[in-house]
Design a protein around this motif. Structure first.
Motif, PDB file in Angstrom:
ATOM      1  N   GLN A  24      54.303  43.556  39.438  1.00 52.83           N
ATOM      2  CA  GLN A  24      54.384  44.144  40.772  1.00 52.83           C
ATOM      3  C   GLN A  24      55.569  43.565  41.536  1.00 52.83           C
ATOM      4  OE1 GLN A  24      53.805  42.626  43.971  1.00 52.83           O
ATOM      5  NE2 GLN A  24      53.918  44.558  45.092  1.00 52.83           N
ATOM      6  N   SER A  25      55.799  42.267  41.408  1.00 55.04           N
ATOM      7  CA  SER A  25      56.907  41.624  42.114  1.00 55.04           C
ATOM      8  C   SER A  25      58.267  42.081  41.589  1.00 55.04           C
ATOM      9  CB  SER A  25      56.802  40.098  42.030  1.00 55.04           C
ATOM     10  OG  SER A  25      57.146  39.626  40.740  1.00 55.04           O
ATOM     11  N   GLY A  27      58.874  45.188  40.812  1.00 56.13           N
ATOM     12  CA  GLY A  27      59.043  46.581  41.183  1.00 56.13           C
ATOM     13  C   GLY A  27      58.306  47.600  40.323  1.00 56.13           C
ATOM     14  N   TRP A  28      57.509  47.140  39.392  1.00 54.15           N
ATOM     15  CA  TRP A  28      56.739  48.052  38.563  1.00 54.15           C
ATOM     16  C   TRP A  28      55.517  48.567  39.321  1.00 54.15           C
ATOM     17  CZ3 TRP A  28      56.570  48.548  32.831  1.00 54.15           C
ATOM     18  CH2 TRP A  28      57.734  48.070  32.221  1.00 54.15           C
ATOM     19  N   ASN A  29      55.054  49.762  38.951  1.00 55.01           N
ATOM     20  CA  ASN A  29      53.729  50.223  39.330  1.00 55.01           C
ATOM     21  C   ASN A  29      52.761  49.535  38.379  1.00 55.01           C
ATOM     22  OD1 ASN A  29      54.767  52.149  41.189  1.00 55.01           O
ATOM     23  ND2 ASN A  29      55.161  53.532  39.490  1.00 55.01           N
ATOM     24  N   VAL A  30      51.641  49.067  38.901  1.00 52.61           N
ATOM     25  CA  VAL A  30      50.682  48.331  38.079  1.00 52.61           C
ATOM     26  C   VAL A  30      49.307  48.979  38.179  1.00 52.61           C
ATOM     27  CG1 VAL A  30      49.519  46.115  37.725  1.00 52.61           C
ATOM     28  CG2 VAL A  30      51.947  46.169  38.390  1.00 52.61           C
ATOM     29  N   ALA A  44      44.409  44.501  45.270  1.00 56.93           N
ATOM     30  CA  ALA A  44      44.274  45.804  45.924  1.00 56.93           C
ATOM     31  C   ALA A  44      45.153  45.917  47.169  1.00 56.93           C
ATOM     32  CB  ALA A  44      42.814  46.062  46.274  1.00 56.93           C
ATOM     33  N   GLU A  45      45.544  44.809  47.738  1.00 60.18           N
ATOM     34  CA  GLU A  45      46.389  44.809  48.942  1.00 60.18           C
ATOM     35  C   GLU A  45      47.879  44.947  48.627  1.00 60.18           C
ATOM     36  OE1 GLU A  45      45.372  44.809  52.176  1.00 60.18           O
ATOM     37  OE2 GLU A  45      43.361  45.057  51.337  1.00 60.18           O
ATOM     38  N   LEU A  46      48.262  44.769  47.383  1.00 57.64           N
ATOM     39  CA  LEU A  46      49.675  44.829  47.005  1.00 57.64           C
ATOM     40  C   LEU A  46      50.146  46.274  46.874  1.00 57.64           C
ATOM     41  CD1 LEU A  46      49.727  42.058  44.242  1.00 57.64           C
ATOM     42  CD2 LEU A  46      50.461  41.857  46.622  1.00 57.64           C
ATOM     43  N   SER A  47      51.391  46.517  47.263  1.00 58.15           N
ATOM     44  CA  SER A  47      51.943  47.859  47.110  1.00 58.15           C
ATOM     45  C   SER A  47      52.158  48.166  45.626  1.00 58.15           C
ATOM     46  CB  SER A  47      53.267  47.990  47.871  1.00 58.15           C
ATOM     47  OG  SER A  47      54.231  47.098  47.344  1.00 58.15           O
TER      48      SER A  47
END
Length: 81
Positions: A24-25, A27-30, A44-47
């Motif tokens: 996620q850090s 830039g990937w979608n996870v 769940a709070e992470l973009s």
């Protein structure tokens, strides 16, 4: 979306959780999967993170997690199990 997407199993603790945060850090979608997603708050709070249920011992659960990830991000480029 142009981001790559990874589906990771076992994200409630340990290496799965750390890997989800790392991707996620970067830039990937996870698609962060776990047996009890209702207990998860931090990921769940992470973009660009979808937290969803997956129990690798139940075949229908695998299909449901993949379908949820495809609906959210449109593709899955990598799997970490």
């Amino acid at each position: 979306m142009n981001n790559k997407t990874i589906l990771i199993t076992g994200c409630s603790t340990g290496f799965g959780r750390l890997t989800a945060k790392l991707f996620q850090s970067k830039g990937w979608n996870v698609i962060a999967t776990m047996r009890s997603p209702e207990k998860e708050a931090e990921l769940a709070e992470l973009s660009n993170v979808l937290v969803t249920k997956l129990d690798v011992t139940k075949q229908h659960s695998v299909g449901e997690a993949v379908a949820a990830g495809m609906a959210e991000f449109g593709r899955i480029d990598a799997l970490m199990h």
